[in-house]
Design a protein around this motif. Structure first.
Motif, short mmCIF file in Angstrom:
data_model
loop_
_atom_site.label_atom_id
_atom_site.label_comp_id
_atom_site.label_asym_id
_atom_site.label_seq_id
_atom_site.Cartn_x
_atom_site.Cartn_y
_atom_site.Cartn_z
N ILE A 123 0.82 -1.22 0.00
CA ILE A 123 0.00 0.00 0.00
C ILE A 123 0.85 1.27 0.00
CG2 ILE A 123 -0.27 0.24 2.51
CD1 ILE A 123 -3.31 0.84 1.81
N SER A 124 2.05 1.22 0.57
CA SER A 124 2.91 2.40 0.57
C SER A 124 3.32 2.78 -0.85
CB SER A 124 4.15 2.17 1.45
OG SER A 124 4.97 1.15 0.91
N ILE A 125 3.59 1.79 -1.70
CA ILE A 125 3.94 2.04 -3.10
C ILE A 125 2.75 2.65 -3.83
CG2 ILE A 125 4.58 0.97 -5.30
CD1 ILE A 125 6.87 1.07 -3.27
N VAL A 127 -4.76 3.67 -10.69
CA VAL A 127 -3.87 3.01 -9.72
C VAL A 127 -4.71 2.42 -8.59
CG1 VAL A 127 -2.05 3.37 -8.00
CG2 VAL A 127 -1.86 4.43 -10.26
N PHE A 128 -5.71 3.18 -8.14
CA PHE A 128 -6.65 2.73 -7.11
C PHE A 128 -7.33 1.42 -7.54
CE2 PHE A 128 -11.26 2.98 -5.96
CZ PHE A 128 -11.15 2.80 -4.59
N ILE A 131 -6.65 -2.64 -5.99
CA ILE A 131 -7.75 -3.52 -5.57
C ILE A 131 -7.69 -4.84 -6.33
CG2 ILE A 131 -10.25 -3.81 -5.57
CD1 ILE A 131 -10.41 -0.71 -5.20
N LYS A 132 -7.43 -4.75 -7.64
CA LYS A 132 -7.34 -5.93 -8.49
C LYS A 132 -6.23 -6.87 -8.01
CE LYS A 132 -7.75 -5.05 -12.85
NZ LYS A 132 -7.40 -4.63 -14.24
N GLU A 172 -5.95 -3.90 -0.27
CA GLU A 172 -7.17 -3.22 0.14
C GLU A 172 -6.91 -1.76 0.50
OE1 GLU A 172 -11.16 -2.78 0.68
OE2 GLU A 172 -10.13 -4.56 -0.08
N PRO A 173 -7.63 -0.81 -0.10
CA PRO A 173 -7.47 0.60 0.27
C PRO A 173 -7.83 0.83 1.73
CG PRO A 173 -8.77 0.35 -1.74
CD PRO A 173 -8.64 -1.01 -1.15
#
Length: 263
Positions: free
Chosen positions: A112-114, A134-135, A139-140, A144-145
């Motif tokens: 998630i940091s990347i 990118v969001f 997810i794909k 998880e956001p």
């Protein structure tokens, strides 16, 4: 041996560096960093470089950050995703998009940091569509956001100019006030309207964090579904996808809670 006995704790020194950077005492912070280099402190390594690189990238000092990064690698210190995320953001903020994506492509397991580094950098360069893509990609790939992901994206999409639109379908201030009232937050809704009226056309500071928290419930899920439809009617698919996904996340969370209460 005496020097080793009185060697300061590296975490304390790094905290001092971060504090100096936070109050824009760049030269003082770098003096501390240089002291750590000279003393060759026992734990001096990745975390120390990360503090410096992050600050440099946030301040647009990408060449200096790259210099630090190369020095770190030459010492055999392997970069982690947090450090790479800072470099990615720094490059994107300076418009060096290809270089940033080249680094991303070389990361075997982006976390998630990347993705946050990418999203933040693209939004800084006003590429909201790419940031939303990118969001979708994170997810794909099963990442998880979190709340901060949604806040960044909403801030990127919902600038002052956009929120002043008079079309009731896409007037976010109207959506927000209506949502507050539905959530029983009439006092907050009244205060928000009063601030808007006092400031005329100037939009008051909007707290996206509170907005998402207020609607992290069953009523919020319905509201996000309704907003999703309205936004898609006027072609705002990126924003619709962001809010729809958040609504789905809340619905899933509520179902998990209900299962925990009624096994």
């Amino acid at each position: 041996m005496e020097d080793e006995a009185f060697e300061p704790d590296v975490e304390v020194v790094e905290t001092m560096m971060e504090a100096l950077f936070n109050i824009n005492k760049y030269y003082e912070a770098m003096k501390v960093f240089q002291m750590m280099r000279v003393k060759r402190m026992h734990d001096f390594g990745l975390s120390s470089y990360r503090v410096v690189i992050k600050w440099m990238c946030n301040r647009g000092k990408i060449e200096q950050a790259n210099g630090m990064f190369k020095e770190m690698c030459q010492k055999g210190i392997q970069a982690d995703n947090l450090t790479l995320a800072s470099i990615i953001y720094g490059l994107l903020a300076r418009g060096r998009i290809r270089e940033a994506y080249r680094i991303v492509e070389g990361i075997e397991n982006p976390d998630i940091s990347i993705y946050h580094g990418l999203i933040k950098g693209l939004l800084r360069f006003r590429k909201t569509g790419e940031a939303t893509q990118v969001f979708r990609e994170m997810i794909k790939r099963g990442c998880e956001p979190i709340m901060h992901t949604y806040i960044m994206l909403l801030q990127g999409h919902l600038g002052k100019k956009w929120r002043k639109r008079h079309d009731p379908l896409v007037n976010f201030d109207s959506i927000f006030v209506g949502g507050l009232i539905k959530a029983g937050k009439t006092v907050e809704a009244t205060k928000y309207v009063e601030r808007t009226m006092k400031r005329g056309m100037e939009v008051p500071r909007f707290d996206y964090n509170k907005f998402l928290h207020y609607h992290s419930n069953e009523e919020g899920v319905m509201m996000f579904e309704e907003v999703d439809k309205k936004l898609k009617e006027v072609g705002l698919f990126d924003l619709a996808d962001i809010l729809e996904r958040y609504g789905q996340k809340m619905a899933t969370r509520d179902r998990r809670r209900n299962r925990a209460v009624d096994p």
